[in-house]
Design an enzyme around this catalytic site. Sequence first.
Site, short mmCIF file in Angstrom:
data_model
loop_
_atom_site.label_atom_id
_atom_site.label_comp_id
_atom_site.label_asym_id
_atom_site.label_seq_id
_atom_site.Cartn_x
_atom_site.Cartn_y
_atom_site.Cartn_z
N HIS A 1 3.71 -2.29 3.08
CA HIS A 1 3.71 -0.94 2.50
C HIS A 1 4.98 -0.70 1.70
CE1 HIS A 1 0.78 -0.66 5.77
NE2 HIS A 1 0.22 0.33 5.08
N ASP B 1 0.82 -1.21 0.00
CA ASP B 1 0.00 0.00 0.00
C ASP B 1 0.86 1.27 0.00
OD1 ASP B 1 -1.98 -1.85 0.31
OD2 ASP B 1 -2.86 -0.97 2.12
#
Length: 455
Positions: free
Chosen positions: A261, A110
Amino acid sequence: MNERNRKMELRILAALCALLVLAGTWTAFGWKSQMEQVAYASSQRMMMEERAASDIKQTAAQSAGTVNVEWTAKADKPSEEAAVLPSGGKTALAAAPAKKHEKVIYLTFDDGPSIHTSDVLDILDKENIKGTFFVLGQQAERNPKLVERIVKEGHAIGNHSYNHEYKTLYSDFRNFWNQIKRTGQIVEKIIGYEPVLVRAPGGTIMNFDKQYFELMDKAGYLVYDWHVDSADSKRRGVPAREIVQAIKKGALLPETVVLMHDGVGHDETVKALPDIIAFYKSKGYTFDVLSPEVKPVQFHVGSTARWKRSPVSTAWIQDNVKPIETLVAAKDPMTFTVETDQGQIRLEPDQFMSYEDKTYVPLRMLVEKLNGTVNWNVESDRVNVEWNQTAVEFDLKQGQLSQTMPDGTIQIHEADLVSQNKMTWVPLRVMLDAFQVKMFHYELEPVQPEKPAAA
């Protein structure tokens, strides 16, 4: 006297029972109150336990030679989706192959793309595995080349809103919708289509309410949460060793979605990634990308409201919430040219098609363009392909390909096959990977109309 004592004992016993019932009722209400206060914190764990129990039940049923009918209907029924020819030809129905249930990890990243995304892509390329990237619109605007690279290297791409600002996104669904559409348009300009995959910043728990889920579903978006949180964003600069430990403590389900991430400040995630991949490989997992074939994992709607907001009106919904166009035919016939380390592969408009964000080509035609050989066994529904001393056997019934490696071992891969126009179509990238052909880039060009002959 004894009779009087017995009656007294019975009265005392009855009184004690009544007190116990009252105490139990008070305790139960006390537990309920406490549970409501912490419902939002425990809902993710409940979801994982329920899914794990369901998966264990399914696995046991398979081992015993039985089939859970309800589960099979959801997971194994081929969907009839439109396979659209880029030439703008007629839409034809193509049965999507069933997703086989095996131990699969879906690595998701992400908040990118950022300076760390290239390192993540390099590691995935070295390990020959694919991931799913949920990108922010503002980051995609800044790094369009990285978005292109994500897609060209066979990874899936998803929508993660424009700016990740919780207060804006979750104070009003209209704000959330506008950011999803804005990011979708940005990504479409870069790669040619709007992603159908969506991840809510912070996850849906305590952020989505019932209407958020309903309207995203109405528009055709697929919202994915996760099973395992790498904890790489619980504070700034979480060290790689803690990230790996969080992964090892996570659930090990037959299909497991992992949250990581690749945004700014996540260099420790890059350091941890090789160990994370090695851990899941040691547990017998393969890796894949999220796609419409993968049932979305979603957290329960929290019983405690985190955001104060009002539902959007029916009129606004009718004016704004339209189905996402996931497959769009080109207005003009296009040629598709692929540059590889084995030379150029040029495909005419009727020699490729788009289906579920993948490019499919006829099996025999592709092998012949690579100067390979194809032997078709009609009786067994198997196809033997040889190219550059590499042998691959397709099992058309099972939707698998068996690849003989240089050391003599055999690797089995899923191959999503589509039958159309009396031909077997295969995912282009899957075939190139099987034959270890590296794709550098591709181009779509409109077919130039023929000039009329001079009089």
